[in-house]
Design an enzyme around this catalytic site. Structure first.
Site, PDB file in Angstrom:
ATOM      1  N   ILE A  55       0.831  -1.195   0.000  1.00 35.07           N
ATOM      2  CA  ILE A  55       0.000   0.000   0.000  1.00 35.07           C
ATOM      3  C   ILE A  55       0.874   1.257   0.000  1.00 35.07           C
ATOM      4  O   ILE A  55       1.631   1.522   0.939  1.00 35.07           O
ATOM      5  CB  ILE A  55      -0.961   0.007   1.201  1.00 35.07           C
ATOM      6  CG1 ILE A  55      -1.705  -1.331   1.287  1.00 35.07           C
ATOM      7  CG2 ILE A  55      -1.920   1.182   1.088  1.00 35.07           C
ATOM      8  CD1 ILE A  55      -2.484  -1.714   0.040  1.00 35.07           C
ATOM      9  N   ARG A  89      29.293  10.890 -25.475  1.00 36.48           N
ATOM     10  CA  ARG A  89      30.182   9.730 -25.346  1.00 36.48           C
ATOM     11  C   ARG A  89      30.838   9.424 -26.682  1.00 36.48           C
ATOM     12  O   ARG A  89      30.166   9.220 -27.705  1.00 36.48           O
ATOM     13  CB  ARG A  89      29.362   8.522 -24.882  1.00 36.48           C
ATOM     14  CG  ARG A  89      30.149   7.212 -24.865  1.00 36.48           C
ATOM     15  CD  ARG A  89      31.081   7.129 -23.664  1.00 36.48           C
ATOM     16  NE  ARG A  89      31.516   5.763 -23.464  1.00 36.48           N
ATOM     17  CZ  ARG A  89      32.661   5.252 -23.951  1.00 36.48           C
ATOM     18  NH1 ARG A  89      33.476   6.014 -24.667  1.00 36.48           N
ATOM     19  NH2 ARG A  89      32.974   3.993 -23.713  1.00 36.48           N
ATOM     20  N   GLU A 141      -1.382  -1.680 -10.267  1.00 34.74           N
ATOM     21  CA  GLU A 141      -2.681  -1.249 -10.806  1.00 34.74           C
ATOM     22  C   GLU A 141      -3.111  -2.107 -11.994  1.00 34.74           C
ATOM     23  O   GLU A 141      -3.657  -1.616 -12.972  1.00 34.74           O
ATOM     24  CB  GLU A 141      -2.671   0.241 -11.156  1.00 34.74           C
ATOM     25  CG  GLU A 141      -2.507   1.113  -9.925  1.00 34.74           C
ATOM     26  CD  GLU A 141      -3.021   2.510 -10.082  1.00 34.74           C
ATOM     27  OE1 GLU A 141      -4.022   2.711 -10.789  1.00 34.74           O
ATOM     28  OE2 GLU A 141      -2.411   3.422  -9.492  1.00 34.74           O
TER      29      GLU A 141
END
Length: 386
Positions: free
Chosen positions: A162, A275, A370
C-alpha cells in the site's frame, strides 16, 4: 480538450502546466533523486514543493480546495515527474488517484468537506487499501472483514503493497472489507480509516527493487473501530467502485510510464552525443541511432494512447478498454526503453547514480501495479467480446 488529438498541439493552459512541472522536476526533483533512492528516504521536501504548487489538487473543484483542473492535467504532471523520478511521480499519482479520488467520486457531502481540502492541499496523504497477500490480481478475494457493532465498523485483516500508507503525513486509508454476504457472494464495501486509529498499524516498509523513495507498507487491522458513517459509497459497492478507480488510475500510470520512457530517450540522446568511442560520438553509429529512434517511437505511441484514454474519460464515453491499452503499451514502453537505455550507457548504465539505472529498476513495477500486463490483456480481450 480533445482538439489536440487531431492537431498534435496542447492548449496553452496545458502547455504552461507541463512546462511549470518540467522546470520543477529538473530544478528540484532531479538533484535529490539519487540521494533519496540510495537512502530509501521519503522526499518530504519535494512533496511539500508539489503541495505548494497545487499538484495534489489538480483534478478537484475549487470548492474542495482543488485547482479546478481535470484528470488530464494530473496526467501531464505525472509524465513530467516520471521523466526524472518515478518515486516522486507515484507519490503524487497514489495521493490523488488512489487516496483522494475515491472520496471525491463516492463520498458524501460531509466526507468530501472533511477530507478533500486536506488531501488536495498535499499537506496530508491518503492511501488505497485494496491488495491482500493471498489475493494479488484477484481483488475480489478480499479476506479483511468489517462488522457493525454499536454504530461502529470493527475491521480486522491485513493489506499488502500500500503506497503512501506510512508517512508522517498520512492521514487516511480507505479499506475494502467484507461486510457480509449477498446471494452467496461476498459483500465488499469500502470504509474510511483515519490515521492514527487504535488497532491500525503500518508495518515496517518493504525493501524494494525500485521506487525506493516511495512509501510502501503492509497494513494490519486489529479490531479497528470507526464510526458507521465512515462507509464510503453504498454498502456492497466497494469492489465495483474501486474497479472504477483502477480504470482511471491506469491512465495515470500510463502517463507516468510515458514519462519514464521519454526520460530514457532524453538521457540516451544526451549521452550518445557526449560519449565518444573509436574517434566519434556513439550516436553517429546507426546501431545506437536506430535503437534510440525505436525508443522515441515507443514513447510517442504510448503518449498518444494515454491522451486518447484521457479524452474519452473526460468526455464521459466508455474508456475501460482504451485505458487498459494505454497502461499495457506505456508500461511495456517504459521497461523496454529502460533496458535499451541501460545498454546504450554500457557500464555506466549499471551504476545507480545514473537516471537510466533507476529507470531500469523502477520500471518493472509499472507492468505489475494497478493491474498486471496479463490483467490488461484480459480486460482488452473481454471488451472485444472474447
Amino acid at each position: 480538450m480533445t482538439d489536440f488529438l487531431s492537431t498534435g498541439t496542447l492548449p496553452d493552459h496545458y502547455e504552461q502546466l507541463a512546462k511549470t512541472v518540467r522546470d520543477f522536476a529538473q530544478g528540484v526533483v532531479a538533484p535529490v533523486a539519487a540521494k533519496h533512492d540510495e537512502e530509501h528516504s521519503f522526499p518530504y521536501e519535494v512533496v511539500a514543493g508539489m503541495a505548494d504548487m497545487g499538484l495534489f489538487g489538480l483534478p478537484f473543484p475549487e470548492e474542495y480546495g482543488g485547482m479546478g483542473g481535470d484528470y488530464f492535467a494530473l496526467c501531464l504532471a505525472l509524465e513530467e515527474l516520471g521523466k526524472v523520478d518515478q518515486s516522486v511521480a507515484i507519490t503524487l499519482e497514489a495521493g490523488v488517484s488512489l487516496g483522494a479520488m475515491p472520496v471525491y467520486r463516492f463520498g458524501t457531502d460531509d466526507q468530501k468537506r472533511e477530507w478533500l481540502p486536506l488531501l488536495a492541499s498535499g499537506k496530508a496523504l491518503g492511501a488505497f487499501g485494496l491488495t491482500e497477500a493471498g489475493g494479488g490480481s484477484d481483488a475480489g478475494a478480499t479476506k479483511t472483514t468489517a462488522k457493525l457493532d454499536d454504530g461502529h465498523w470493527v475491521i480486522n485483516g491485513s493489506k499488502q503493497f500500500i503506497t503512501n500508507s506510512g508517512t508522517d503525513i498520512t492521514k487516511l486509508v480507505t479499506v475494502t472489507a467484507v461486510t457480509g454476504e449477498h446471494e452467496g457472494r461476498k459483500e465488499i464495501s469500502s470504509i474510511l480509516v483515519p490515521v492514527p486509529t487504535a488497532g491500525f498499524t503500518a508495518e515496517p516498509a518493504y525493501n524494494k527493487v525500485g521506487w525506493n523513495a516511495s512509501d510502501t507498507h503492509p497494513l494490519s487491522f486489529d479490531d479497528v473501530r470507526v464510526p458507521q458513517e465512515n462507509l464510503l459509497g453504498e454498502r456492497g459497492r466497494g469492489y465495483a467502485n474501486f474497479l472504477r478507480i483502477l480504470d482511471e488510475g491506469r491512465i495515470a500510470i500510463a502517463a507516468l510510464s510515458v514519462g519514464a520512457a521519454q526520460g530514457c530517450v532524453d538521457e540516451s540522446v544526451k549521452y550518445s552525443r557526449e560519449r565518444h568511442a573509436f574517434g566519434r560520438a556513439i550516436g553517429t553509429n546507426q546501431a545506437i541511432a536506430f535503437k534510440i529512434a525505436r525508443m522515441e517511437a515507443r514513447a510517442h505511441t504510448a503518449r498518444a494512447a494515454y491522451y486518447d484514454a484521457a479524452a474519452l474519460m473526460l468526455s464521459g464515453k466508455p474508456f475501460k478498454k482504451v485505458a487498459a491499452v494505454a497502461k499495457l503499451v506505456a508500461s511495456e514502453a517504459a521497461m523496454d526503453n529502460a533496458r535499451d537505455a541501460t545498454q546504450i550507457f554500457g557500464g555506466y548504465g549499471f551504476m545507480n547514480e545514473y537516471p537510466v539505472a533507476r529507470h531500469y529498476r523502477d520500471s518493472k513495477i509499472l507492468e505489475i501495479g494497478e493491474g498486471t500486463t496479463e490483467v490488461q490483456l484480459m480486460l482488452i480481450a473481454r471488451e472485444l467480446g472474447l
